[in-house]
Design a protein around this motif. Sequence first.
Motif, PDB file in Angstrom:
ATOM      1  N   ILE A 237       0.886  -1.154  -0.190  1.00  0.00           N
ATOM      2  CA  ILE A 237      -0.266   0.120  -0.129  1.00  0.00           C
ATOM      3  C   ILE A 237       0.834   1.497  -0.090  1.00  0.00           C
ATOM      4  O   ILE A 237       0.473   2.144  -0.806  1.00  0.00           O
ATOM      5  N   LEU A 238       1.783   1.190   1.052  1.00  0.00           N
ATOM      6  CA  LEU A 238       2.684   2.316   1.059  1.00  0.00           C
ATOM      7  C   LEU A 238       3.642   2.711  -0.245  1.00  0.00           C
ATOM      8  O   LEU A 238       3.790   3.797  -0.919  1.00  0.00           O
ATOM      9  N   ASP A 239       4.141   1.502  -0.954  1.00  0.00           N
ATOM     10  CA  ASP A 239       4.783   1.969  -2.039  1.00  0.00           C
ATOM     11  C   ASP A 239       4.040   2.183  -3.152  1.00  0.00           C
ATOM     12  O   ASP A 239       4.279   2.859  -4.328  1.00  0.00           O
ATOM     13  N   PHE A 240       2.685   1.733  -3.324  1.00  0.00           N
ATOM     14  CA  PHE A 240       1.669   2.082  -4.445  1.00  0.00           C
ATOM     15  C   PHE A 240       1.456   3.652  -4.357  1.00  0.00           C
ATOM     16  O   PHE A 240       1.437   4.312  -5.349  1.00  0.00           O
ATOM     17  N   ALA A 241       1.045   3.813  -3.140  1.00  0.00           N
ATOM     18  CA  ALA A 241       0.899   5.389  -2.844  1.00  0.00           C
ATOM     19  C   ALA A 241       1.973   6.420  -3.283  1.00  0.00           C
ATOM     20  O   ALA A 241       1.716   7.389  -3.973  1.00  0.00           O
ATOM     21  N   GLU A 242       3.214   5.898  -3.032  1.00  0.00           N
ATOM     22  CA  GLU A 242       4.437   6.648  -3.413  1.00  0.00           C
ATOM     23  C   GLU A 242       4.596   6.581  -4.812  1.00  0.00           C
ATOM     24  O   GLU A 242       4.936   7.898  -5.239  1.00  0.00           O
TER      25      GLU A 242
ATOM     26  N   VAL B  34       0.317   1.862   7.921  1.00  0.00           N
ATOM     27  CA  VAL B  34       0.013   3.032   6.952  1.00  0.00           C
ATOM     28  C   VAL B  34      -0.072   4.185   7.524  1.00  0.00           C
ATOM     29  O   VAL B  34       0.471   5.195   6.903  1.00  0.00           O
ATOM     30  N   VAL B  35      -0.800   4.401   8.876  1.00  0.00           N
ATOM     31  CA  VAL B  35      -0.632   5.775   9.269  1.00  0.00           C
ATOM     32  C   VAL B  35       0.911   5.923   9.537  1.00  0.00           C
ATOM     33  O   VAL B  35       1.094   7.305   9.562  1.00  0.00           O
ATOM     34  N   ARG B  36       1.605   5.378  10.211  1.00  0.00           N
ATOM     35  CA  ARG B  36       2.781   5.628  10.633  1.00  0.00           C
ATOM     36  C   ARG B  36       3.739   6.112   9.551  1.00  0.00           C
ATOM     37  O   ARG B  36       4.752   6.981   9.724  1.00  0.00           O
ATOM     38  N   HIS B  37       3.766   5.333   8.499  1.00  0.00           N
ATOM     39  CA  HIS B  37       4.821   5.509   7.210  1.00  0.00           C
ATOM     40  C   HIS B  37       4.405   6.181   6.164  1.00  0.00           C
ATOM     41  O   HIS B  37       5.363   6.407   5.286  1.00  0.00           O
ATOM     42  N   ALA B  38       3.156   6.416   6.020  1.00  0.00           N
ATOM     43  CA  ALA B  38       2.734   7.287   4.627  1.00  0.00           C
ATOM     44  C   ALA B  38       3.259   8.506   4.470  1.00  0.00           C
ATOM     45  O   ALA B  38       3.501   9.369   5.600  1.00  0.00           O
TER      46      ALA B  38
END
Length: 135
Positions: A90-95, A123-127
Amino acid sequence: MYKNILVPVSFEADRNAKGAMEIATALCGEGGAITCLHVIEQLPQYAMQYLPPGHLEGAKAEMVETLKSLVADVDNATAVVVDGHASRTILDFAEKNAVDLIIVASHQPGMQDYLLGSTAAKVVRHAKCAVHVLR
């Protein structure tokens, strides 16, 4: 208003995917896009041998159809199914896709979340963008 919204969807019973899509629609600016994403967790190789041939492909196709029905009535919304580890993917896709808001449905935290951490918490901590958590 946001221009590029990501809505990660889990099909667990206590997640409110429809509510997350309603929030995404309300917060999406004119000309904005919404991506509804489901991450299929990778199975260990030793477990793969016990699945019938074509099982993963069938499951993935079923997930795509379920997501398509979720975004059918939403303008500028697309459905994407990918393989990987949920929070990292999720984080990689968002970035990679310049997402400016992630809307994630969460459950009430239990003891296992305090010990291991939930996908929503990671996700909250690392987005690197805004995150809206729906309970």
